[in-house]
Design an enzyme around this catalytic site. Structure first.
Site, PDB file in Angstrom:
ATOM      1  N   LYS A  22     -24.657   3.760 -11.398  1.00 18.05           N
ATOM      2  CA  LYS A  22     -25.740   4.605 -10.883  1.00 18.05           C
ATOM      3  C   LYS A  22     -25.824   4.505  -9.360  1.00 18.05           C
ATOM      4  CE  LYS A  22     -30.171   3.071 -10.903  1.00 18.05           C
ATOM      5  NZ  LYS A  22     -30.807   3.154  -9.584  1.00 18.05           N
ATOM      6  N   ASN A  23     -25.745   3.270  -8.856  1.00 15.80           N
ATOM      7  CA  ASN A  23     -25.963   3.080  -7.421  1.00 15.80           C
ATOM      8  C   ASN A  23     -24.796   3.543  -6.557  1.00 15.80           C
ATOM      9  OD1 ASN A  23     -28.430   2.135  -8.096  1.00 15.80           O
ATOM     10  ND2 ASN A  23     -28.076  -0.001  -7.494  1.00 15.80           N
ATOM     11  N   ARG A  92     -36.968   7.105  -6.817  1.00 10.74           N
ATOM     12  CA  ARG A  92     -37.277   6.311  -5.617  1.00 10.74           C
ATOM     13  C   ARG A  92     -36.203   6.446  -4.547  1.00 10.74           C
ATOM     14  NH1 ARG A  92     -41.431   6.128  -8.054  1.00 10.74           N
ATOM     15  NH2 ARG A  92     -41.996   4.558  -9.559  1.00 10.74           N
ATOM     16  N   CYS A 116     -43.570   2.244  -5.377  1.00  9.04           N
ATOM     17  CA  CYS A 116     -42.509   1.568  -6.107  1.00  9.04           C
ATOM     18  C   CYS A 116     -43.023   0.376  -6.882  1.00  9.04           C
ATOM     19  CB  CYS A 116     -41.447   1.107  -5.137  1.00  9.04           C
ATOM     20  SG  CYS A 116     -40.136   0.252  -5.968  1.00  9.04           S
ATOM     21  N   ARG A 121     -41.796  -0.425  -0.473  1.00 15.86           N
ATOM     22  CA  ARG A 121     -40.384  -0.114  -0.248  1.00 15.86           C
ATOM     23  C   ARG A 121     -40.282   0.765   0.997  1.00 15.86           C
ATOM     24  NH1 ARG A 121     -36.748   0.565  -5.623  1.00 15.86           N
ATOM     25  NH2 ARG A 121     -34.725   0.252  -4.691  1.00 15.86           N
ATOM     26  N   PRO A 122     -40.450   0.141   2.170  1.00 13.02           N
ATOM     27  CA  PRO A 122     -40.502   0.932   3.399  1.00 13.02           C
ATOM     28  C   PRO A 122     -39.157   1.585   3.714  1.00 13.02           C
ATOM     29  CG  PRO A 122     -40.518  -1.430   3.898  1.00 13.02           C
ATOM     30  CD  PRO A 122     -40.565  -1.303   2.402  1.00 13.02           C
ATOM     31  N   ILE A 123     -39.197   2.619   4.571  1.00 15.09           N
ATOM     32  CA  ILE A 123     -37.951   3.272   4.995  1.00 15.09           C
ATOM     33  C   ILE A 123     -37.811   3.217   6.515  1.00 15.09           C
ATOM     34  CG2 ILE A 123     -37.676   4.758   2.954  1.00 15.09           C
ATOM     35  CD1 ILE A 123     -38.866   7.065   4.628  1.00 15.09           C
ATOM     36  N   ASP A 124     -38.510   2.219   7.123  1.00 13.16           N
ATOM     37  CA  ASP A 124     -38.500   2.125   8.588  1.00 13.16           C
ATOM     38  C   ASP A 124     -37.086   1.965   9.152  1.00 13.16           C
ATOM     39  OD1 ASP A 124     -38.735  -0.330   7.146  1.00 13.16           O
ATOM     40  OD2 ASP A 124     -39.051  -1.403   9.012  1.00 13.16           O
ATOM     41  N   LEU A 125     -36.222   1.210   8.482  1.00 18.30           N
ATOM     42  CA  LEU A 125     -34.866   0.984   9.008  1.00 18.30           C
ATOM     43  C   LEU A 125     -34.081   2.296   9.022  1.00 18.30           C
ATOM     44  CD1 LEU A 125     -34.024  -2.370   7.157  1.00 18.30           C
ATOM     45  CD2 LEU A 125     -34.813  -2.081   9.514  1.00 18.30           C
ATOM     46  N   ASP A 306     -30.723  -7.077  -8.730  1.00 20.81           N
ATOM     47  CA  ASP A 306     -30.767  -6.208  -9.909  1.00 20.81           C
ATOM     48  C   ASP A 306     -30.348  -6.931 -11.193  1.00 20.81           C
ATOM     49  OD1 ASP A 306     -31.686  -4.099  -8.459  1.00 20.81           O
ATOM     50  OD2 ASP A 306     -29.795  -3.019  -8.379  1.00 20.81           O
ATOM     51  N   ILE A 328     -35.258 -10.602  -2.301  1.00 20.49           N
ATOM     52  CA  ILE A 328     -35.065  -9.224  -1.812  1.00 20.49           C
ATOM     53  C   ILE A 328     -36.333  -8.377  -1.966  1.00 20.49           C
ATOM     54  CG2 ILE A 328     -33.625  -7.144  -1.967  1.00 20.49           C
ATOM     55  CD1 ILE A 328     -31.997  -9.604  -1.183  1.00 20.49           C
ATOM     56  N   ARG A 398     -33.348   5.540 -16.689  1.00 21.29           N
ATOM     57  CA  ARG A 398     -32.954   5.806 -15.295  1.00 21.29           C
ATOM     58  C   ARG A 398     -31.591   5.174 -14.977  1.00 21.29           C
ATOM     59  NH1 ARG A 398     -36.408   3.073 -11.614  1.00 21.29           N
ATOM     60  NH2 ARG A 398     -34.737   3.776 -10.279  1.00 21.29           N
TER      61      ARG A 398
END
Ligand code: UD1
Length: 417
Positions: A22-23, A92, A116, A121-125, A306, A328, A398
């Site tokens: 999936k990933n 997500r 989440c 689950r930030p997206i700042d990066l 995971d 993590i 999922r």
């Protein structure tokens, strides 16, 4: 609402063919948007997250077809650079489409990816990196409008943490950007190597994937290709865990053993026996499962977050006390409550779980709280005495492609209702 009814305690034995990852599939589907011509992606797992990714592609104007685990994406024309809010919430990791959309069209409008279950689950990066590449970002009421008034250009980007999604998003944006991009402290996960291999096959110029420094030289155009998605290492770990808790013996076919070293090493510590070639793992559970004194989740090549939940289930039946530290995500022991209902002895405090092994788990009504936590309860149900009714299994759908038929083939008593 569907559920699994499992009558546990049956020894699992036989062959399992491992599904595609999936990933890998999600970022590669996103990358297909960067290409003219058709991409044919083989070994694509049939999962709700993959269907959501196809819907995002379709809403952008691509033609997307899925048949027998092969997805074809035709992305000659991108009509719409806005990702619908409903699809952002559905999956997500929809944010992975931002890099590809910017790379292809220079613009993107998208909402914040839904809240989440694993914690913030930030997206700042991701956003900081895009700003360095010339992207102007305006946020209003949770909607990001991203534009590139002077075009998208390469940049030197140091990630404060080796985020998988941020590394992939930067790769996606930079392959068609002007000039060179260098990512330092990049994530090294095997799925990043898979994405790089696909992009290279489409004509991208990049090097260093799998190490902490990735260099990308923008090219003018990418052309779709036929590509086979790598096997899923977390699904592999899940079926190993299922064999371990049932005292079973399984042979996993079409696995990618090179990407599994950290996981196989832990199963060996637990006293399971693994012998393997490049693509096949022969696995049998030891008579007595041993605890792992200290296990810490880490970015690759460390033990993957995971796989933490399914290994927790195995340790519930070990002969002694194990300690797991989750480094993590902040909220990744939500499956512990369900396991305790099934007779496990687990104490959690923040990012630490202490697991005292018990002789037997028993069936109970439990509910999946997230994808991998749900898989952990599924595995527990297989290894428990009596009936487990597992609800909220849409989380499991999922990431796992028809798990019940695969498990039935190796002796499990499981039904989807
Ligand atoms: C990917 C995987 C997910 C896996 C995770 C870690 C996919 C589709 N998902 O998720 O299954 O659990 O890697 O191996 O591939 N972070 C920030 N700011 C950011 C980005 C991340 O603080 O901008 C933090 C996150 O909150 C988290 C950590 O970094 O604590 C790891 O996240 P990341 O590696 O980005 O995970 P994902 O790409 O979301």
């Amino acid at each position: 609402m569907q559920k699994f009814v499992i009558h546990g305690g049956r020894r699992l034995e036989g062959d399992i063919t491992v599904q595609g990852a999936k990933n890998s599939a999600l970022p590669i589907l996103s990358a297909a948007m960067l290409c003219t011509g058709e991409s044919v992606l083989e070994n694509c797992p049939e999962l709700s997250d993959v269907y959501a990714a196809c819907q995002i592609l379709t809403s952008a104007g691509c033609h997307c077809r899925m048949q027998n685990h092969t997805v074809s994406v035709q992305a000659d024309v991108i009509r719409n650079s806005e990702i619908p809010e409903s699809l952002m919430q559905e999956m997500r990791s929809s944010v992975i489409f931002l890099g590809a959309m910017l790379g292809r069209t220079g613009n993107c409008i998208l909402g914040y990816p839904g809240g989440c279950e694993l914690g913030a689950r930030p997206i700042d990066l991701h956003l900081q990196a895009f700003q360095k590449m010339g992207v102007k970002i305006q946020e209003e009421n949770g909607i990001f409008t991203c534009t590139t008034p002077n075009g998208l250009h390469g940049a030197k980007i140091h990630l404060q943490f080796p985020s998988v999604g941020a590394t992939e998003n930067i790769m996606l944006a930079s392959v068609l950007a002007k000039g060179e991009t260098v990512i330092t402290n990049a994530a090294r996960e095997p799925e990043i190597v898979d994405l790089a291999n696909y992009l290279r096959k489409c004509g991208a110029n990049l090097a260093g994937e799998g190490s902490s420094t990735i260099m990308i030289q923008g090219v003018r155009k990418l052309t779709g290709c036929t590509y086979r998605i790598m096997p899923d290492r977390i699904v592999t770990a899940t079926w190993l865990a299922a064999a371990a808790v049932t005292g079973g013996a399984v042979r996993l076919l079409q696995a990618d053993t090179a990407s599994l070293e950290g996981i196989l090493d832990v199963f060996e510590q637990i006293n399971c026996h693994c012998s393997y070639t490049e693509n096949t793992i022969c696995f049998s559970a030891g008579n007595v499962l041993r605890p792992v004194r200290s296990l810490k989740t880490m970015p690759y090549p460390g033990f993957p977050t995971d796989a933490q939940a399914v290994v927790t289930t195995v340790l519930c039946k070990a002969n002694g006390t194990s300690v797991i530290e989750e480094t993590i995500f902040e909220n990744r022991f939500r499956h512990a409550d369900g396991l305790v209902r099934m007779g496990a002895d687990i104490q959690t405090a923040g990012r630490i779980a202490v697991i005292h092994g018990v002789r037997q788990l028993h069936g109970a009504p439990v509910s999946a709280t997230d994808l991998r936590g749900g898989a952990a309860l599924l595995v527990a149900g297989l290894g428990a005495q009596g009936e487990t009714v597992l609800t909220e299994i849409s989380h499991i759908d999922r990431g796992y492609d028809a798990p019940e038929s695969l498990l039935r083939n190796i002796g499990a008593d499981i039904r989807r209702i």
